[in-house]
Design an enzyme around this catalytic site. Sequence first.
Site, PDB file in Angstrom:
ATOM      1  N   GLY A   1    -104.178  78.374  39.923  1.00 42.75           N
ATOM      2  CA  GLY A   1    -105.519  78.715  39.450  1.00 42.75           C
ATOM      3  C   GLY A   1    -106.273  77.550  38.823  1.00 42.75           C
ATOM      4  O   GLY A   1    -107.291  77.754  38.174  1.00 42.75           O
TER       5      GLY A   1
ATOM      6  N   GLU B   1     -96.750  84.364  35.970  1.00 41.09           N
ATOM      7  CA  GLU B   1     -97.541  85.211  35.055  1.00 41.09           C
ATOM      8  C   GLU B   1     -96.695  86.355  34.512  1.00 41.09           C
ATOM      9  O   GLU B   1     -96.851  86.760  33.364  1.00 41.09           O
ATOM     10  CB  GLU B   1     -98.802  85.712  35.782  1.00 41.09           C
ATOM     11  CG  GLU B   1     -99.804  84.567  35.964  1.00 41.09           C
ATOM     12  CD  GLU B   1    -100.705  84.686  37.170  1.00 41.09           C
ATOM     13  OE1 GLU B   1    -100.821  85.769  37.761  1.00 41.09           O
ATOM     14  OE2 GLU B   1    -101.307  83.648  37.538  1.00 41.09           O
TER      15      GLU B   1
ATOM     16  N   ASN C   1    -101.651  86.954  47.121  1.00 38.90           N
ATOM     17  CA  ASN C   1    -101.314  87.600  45.850  1.00 38.90           C
ATOM     18  C   ASN C   1    -102.627  87.879  45.115  1.00 38.90           C
ATOM     19  O   ASN C   1    -103.205  86.982  44.512  1.00 38.90           O
ATOM     20  CB  ASN C   1    -100.417  86.655  45.027  1.00 38.90           C
ATOM     21  CG  ASN C   1    -100.177  87.158  43.623  1.00 38.90           C
ATOM     22  OD1 ASN C   1    -100.410  88.336  43.324  1.00 38.90           O
ATOM     23  ND2 ASN C   1     -99.710  86.275  42.754  1.00 38.90           N
TER      24      ASN C   1
ATOM     25  N   SER D   1    -103.201  76.714  44.032  1.00 41.22           N
ATOM     26  CA  SER D   1    -104.472  76.127  44.476  1.00 41.22           C
ATOM     27  C   SER D   1    -104.484  75.752  45.955  1.00 41.22           C
ATOM     28  O   SER D   1    -105.039  74.720  46.343  1.00 41.22           O
ATOM     29  CB  SER D   1    -104.847  74.928  43.595  1.00 41.22           C
ATOM     30  OG  SER D   1    -105.044  75.354  42.252  1.00 41.22           O
TER      31      SER D   1
ATOM     32  N   HIS E   1     -93.083  85.987  39.449  1.00 40.72           N
ATOM     33  CA  HIS E   1     -94.288  85.158  39.344  1.00 40.72           C
ATOM     34  C   HIS E   1     -94.390  84.620  37.919  1.00 40.72           C
ATOM     35  O   HIS E   1     -94.039  85.314  36.962  1.00 40.72           O
ATOM     36  CB  HIS E   1     -95.529  85.981  39.701  1.00 40.72           C
ATOM     37  CG  HIS E   1     -96.739  85.109  39.859  1.00 40.72           C
ATOM     38  ND1 HIS E   1     -97.447  84.638  38.777  1.00 40.72           N
ATOM     39  CD2 HIS E   1     -97.339  84.603  40.958  1.00 40.72           C
ATOM     40  CE1 HIS E   1     -98.439  83.876  39.216  1.00 40.72           C
ATOM     41  NE2 HIS E   1     -98.400  83.837  40.544  1.00 40.72           N
TER      42      HIS E   1
ATOM     43  N   GLU F   1     -94.053  77.518  42.995  1.00 40.13           N
ATOM     44  CA  GLU F   1     -95.389  77.536  42.399  1.00 40.13           C
ATOM     45  C   GLU F   1     -95.371  76.764  41.082  1.00 40.13           C
ATOM     46  O   GLU F   1     -95.067  77.338  40.019  1.00 40.13           O
ATOM     47  CB  GLU F   1     -95.820  78.979  42.123  1.00 40.13           C
ATOM     48  CG  GLU F   1     -95.972  79.817  43.367  1.00 40.13           C
ATOM     49  CD  GLU F   1     -97.012  80.910  43.187  1.00 40.13           C
ATOM     50  OE1 GLU F   1     -97.939  80.964  43.994  1.00 40.13           O
ATOM     51  OE2 GLU F   1     -96.909  81.689  42.220  1.00 40.13           O
TER      52      GLU F   1
ATOM     53  N   LYS G   1    -103.156  89.545  42.484  1.00 39.67           N
ATOM     54  CA  LYS G   1    -103.041  89.709  41.027  1.00 39.67           C
ATOM     55  C   LYS G   1    -103.816  90.979  40.621  1.00 39.67           C
ATOM     56  O   LYS G   1    -103.852  91.935  41.400  1.00 39.67           O
ATOM     57  CB  LYS G   1    -103.520  88.453  40.302  1.00 39.67           C
ATOM     58  CG  LYS G   1    -102.885  87.185  40.907  1.00 39.67           C
ATOM     59  CD  LYS G   1    -103.106  85.935  40.133  1.00 39.67           C
ATOM     60  CE  LYS G   1    -102.420  84.786  40.852  1.00 39.67           C
ATOM     61  NZ  LYS G   1    -102.440  83.528  40.110  1.00 39.67           N
TER      62      LYS G   1
HETATM   63  P1  PGA Z   1    -103.869  80.281  43.114  1.00 36.75           P
HETATM   64  O1  PGA Z   1    -102.665  81.247  42.674  1.00 36.75           O
HETATM   65  O2  PGA Z   1    -103.838  80.187  44.609  1.00 36.75           O
HETATM   66  O3  PGA Z   1    -105.085  80.963  42.594  1.00 36.75           O
HETATM   67  O4  PGA Z   1    -103.613  78.953  42.467  1.00 36.75           O
HETATM   68  C1  PGA Z   1    -101.413  81.207  43.324  1.00 36.75           C
HETATM   69  C2  PGA Z   1    -100.483  82.220  42.721  1.00 36.75           C
HETATM   70  O5  PGA Z   1    -100.464  82.375  41.491  1.00 36.75           O
HETATM   71  O6  PGA Z   1     -99.724  82.899  43.444  1.00 36.75           O
END
Ligand code: PGA
Length: 249
Positions: free
Chosen positions: A172, A96, A13, A211, A94, A166, A15
């Site tokens: 992140g 976000e 992903n 992560s 997601h 998630e 983003k």
């Molecule tokens: P990350 O993000 O691997 O940077 O923690 C995962 C995601 O938001 O899909």
Amino acid sequence: MTASKRQQIVAGNWKQNGNLALLNSVLAGLEAAALQTVKAVVCPPFPYLLAATNNPGVAIGAQDVGVRDQGAHTGDVAAAMLAEVGCRYVIVGHSERRQQHAESDQTVALKASNAVQAGLLPIVCFGEPEAVRDAGQLYTYLRSQLEPVFAQLGSQGLQGAVLAYEPIWAIGTGKNASPAQAQQVHKYVRDLLAETHPEVAANISIIYGGSVKPANARELFSQDDIDGGLIGGASLQVESFVAICQAAE
Ligand code: PGA
């Protein structure tokens, strides 16, 4: 190789990151890796989708889809458009999007359903904020996120759909859920799905995101109910994304 016979999926992903040069190097890196059993999915921003699907070796996903069909909805993208340019997957829900665009559980369920209608496979994200977990509300919270999706898609729509756990506190942050924590949730979700849709629960791929790095991927993916990963930051580097895909083989 993980013990389960379910499809292992590793989706990157991006983003709102990346560019055409990254796309080309990720696609070339995946081709060179010649993955055998894991399905690698690359989810770049919308402008790069067509360039990505012109490379038939790798499955491509979008990061979002509109809630309505085509029409007067400036800035939205219909599921049929994603299918037409060759996308196979689309991420919906997601955290976000839920946070930054106020997407409700019902909106997420509708988006997943739109995807299915257009022949796409939705990657449905869910996961709790840390405060919810600390308050002992984890399973109530996850249930309220997932039940509208299960009801909206039904058994047919859930065939080939992917669920992505998630935990928000792991995204992140460099602080992944432990393999045991993630396994516990994945098992809970599979059992929850089995209550209403026993015919799909055993086979649905439930992937973990938050992560995931080359250093922790193998242990996470070796858990019984973890069928791969949704990768943010580490999908923006060819070597680390390929290494994470290989950890799911
Ligand atoms: P990350 O993000 O691997 O940077 O923690 C995962 C995601 O938001 O899909």
